[in-house]
Design an enzyme around this catalytic site. Structure first.
Site, PDB file in Angstrom:
ATOM      1  N   GLY A  60      34.773  41.365  27.371  1.00 35.15           N
ATOM      2  CA  GLY A  60      34.363  41.217  28.831  1.00 35.15           C
ATOM      3  C   GLY A  60      32.759  40.835  28.769  1.00 35.15           C
ATOM      4  N   LYS A 262      36.506  57.433  44.113  1.00 33.64           N
ATOM      5  CA  LYS A 262      35.063  57.265  44.781  1.00 33.64           C
ATOM      6  C   LYS A 262      35.033  56.120  45.812  1.00 33.64           C
ATOM      7  CE  LYS A 262      33.151  54.082  41.721  1.00 33.64           C
ATOM      8  NZ  LYS A 262      31.821  53.719  41.102  1.00 33.64           N
ATOM      9  N   GLN A 356      36.978  47.271  46.072  1.00 32.92           N
ATOM     10  CA  GLN A 356      38.152  48.008  45.662  1.00 32.92           C
ATOM     11  C   GLN A 356      38.517  49.075  46.528  1.00 32.92           C
ATOM     12  OE1 GLN A 356      39.153  46.159  42.680  1.00 32.92           O
ATOM     13  NE2 GLN A 356      39.555  48.278  42.025  1.00 32.92           N
TER      14      GLN A 356
END
Length: 404
Positions: A60, A262, A356
């Site tokens: 990545g 979170k 997200q």
């Protein structure tokens, strides 16, 4: 005279046939100076330098992937008896101003698209062919958008070192109405290799510019662990820098869950910010969110350690940083200000990308509903209802009455 210096918590240990001792050395610069002199004059002919145990590839090359490659490349240079100097970084090939991105990284030592303005160590080698990038590497660091993970693992299957070990820097979960899978477990099962997790309050641009931060690595020794294999100290040596403090724990589930859940809390914190309710209200959201993160871990992962959420950067610190800003807070705040849907706000603010928090809120809600557990997660539930069913944000404070 030949000697080797090892730094550990401000001490140096000198090893030689006629000299052994432990001396406190508070200065990092003096340790580096001594290491450099010893390496230049003494270790060049050492067979352990010629044949280090570990070769590293970062899978990545986004801003966080490039940042971790930078950290790792700095440390492979400092530990030539342990790691090969060259660090491969798999790059999805793109054309930037008529030049290949890999060519730019390898000649200009900068990822001008995803991490502009940060010079990279010259021992980072960008590789466009993913199979070539991981060839002979026995340490793999996965750091890419998690939606690409299944395809990447499919390409790598059958092409990795038989004793490879991995760390996932991805933040997210694979959630269905029946259960959830940690992304590091997806890597482990897909490639049949052990895989731990790295997570924390780590904003890539700050870490890349060497502003101090902390992170948490979780890794359990596999059943086939052997002498000289990757262990917890190996991971710390690979990632720890004066500006990037690493703590290593064994709670893989806790570290992974903190990085995913979170985002639900951050979306709710955005609602509060958009309404202009102030920092006290946002703190209340974070407190309740932390409770529900811990409870989720206890219910779905019996070995999950509550202390990971309260003591580690992967828990409360990452939660605080994420709720202070970022795409989830921006989306939640704009939803509260404008009254528009999450989809419409994402399209405007994120150029079609997804926050997200929106996705994981939906997936976690469906899991909790299917398991009959919604009553234990009022913040997760109300965040879903606001995001997808138009529940009034002004009623958000009433959820806390359920705990009086």
């Amino acid at each position: 005279m030949r000697y080797i210096l090892t730094a550990f918590r401000g001490y140096r240990i000198l090893s030689h046939s006629s000299l052994k001792g432990l001396e406190f050395v508070p200065s990092i610069s003096s340790q580096w100076s001594l290491f450099r002199r010893s390496y230049t004059t003494s270790v060049k002919g050492d067979q352990s330098v010629k044949n280090p145990r570990f070769k590293v590839t970062v899978v990545g090359s986004g801003n966080w992937g490039t940042t971790t490659a930078k950290i790792i490349a700095e440390n492979t240079r400092l530990n030539p008896t342990l790691f090969q100097q060259q660090v491969n970084m798999w790059v999805f090939e793109e054309q930037i101003h008529g030049k290949r991105l890999t060519e730019i990284i390898n000649t200009e030592h900068e990822n001008i698209k995803y991490l502009p303005g940060v010079k990279l160590p010259s021992n980072i080698i960008a590789v466009a062919d993913i199979v070539q990038a991981v060839k002979d590497s026995n340490i793999l660091v996965f750091n890419l958008p998690h939606q690409f993970l299944p395809g990447v693992c499919a390409q790598l299957k059958g092409h990795i070192h038989p004793q490879a070990r991995a760390i996932s820097c991805l933040k997210g979960l694979e959630v269905t109405p029946d259960g959830c899978t940690l992304l590091c477990d997806s890597i482990a099962h897909g490639l049949n290799i052990p895989c731990g997790a790295l997570s924390g309050a780590n904003l890539a641009p700050e870490v890349a510019r060497e502003k101090y931060s902390e992170t948490t690595i979780a890794y359990k020794l596999p059943n086939d662990h052997f002498p000289g294999d990757v262990d917890r100290q190996t991971w710390k040596t690979l990632f720890h820098r004066p500006y990037f403090h690493v703590r290593v724990v064994s709670d893989v589930a806790g570290v992974s869950l903190g990085g995913a859940l979170k985002n639900i809390v951050a979306l709710a914190a955005g609602f509060v910010e958009g309404k202009g309710w102030g920092e006290n209200a946002k703190a209340a959201i974070m407190r309740r969110g932390l409770i529900e993160m811990i409870r989720f871990g206890q219910l779905f992962y019996k070995d999950c350690d509550m202390a990971t959420f309260t003591h580690e950067s992967a828990g409360v610190a990452d939660l605080i940083t994420t709720c202070a800003g970022g795409r989830n807070v921006r989306v939640g705040a704009e939803m509260a200000r404008s009254g528009r849907s999450a989809e419409a706000v994402e399209k405007e603010l994120l150029n079609g990308q997804s926050a997200q928090g929106v996705l994981v809120t939906k997936e976690v809600y469906e899991l909790l509903e299917n398991k009959g557990l919604l009553n234990e997660f009022p913040l997760f539930e109300v965040t879903y209802q606001i995001t997808f069913n138009g529940y009034p944000i002004d009623k958000l404070p009433s959820l806390f009455d359920r705990f009086d």
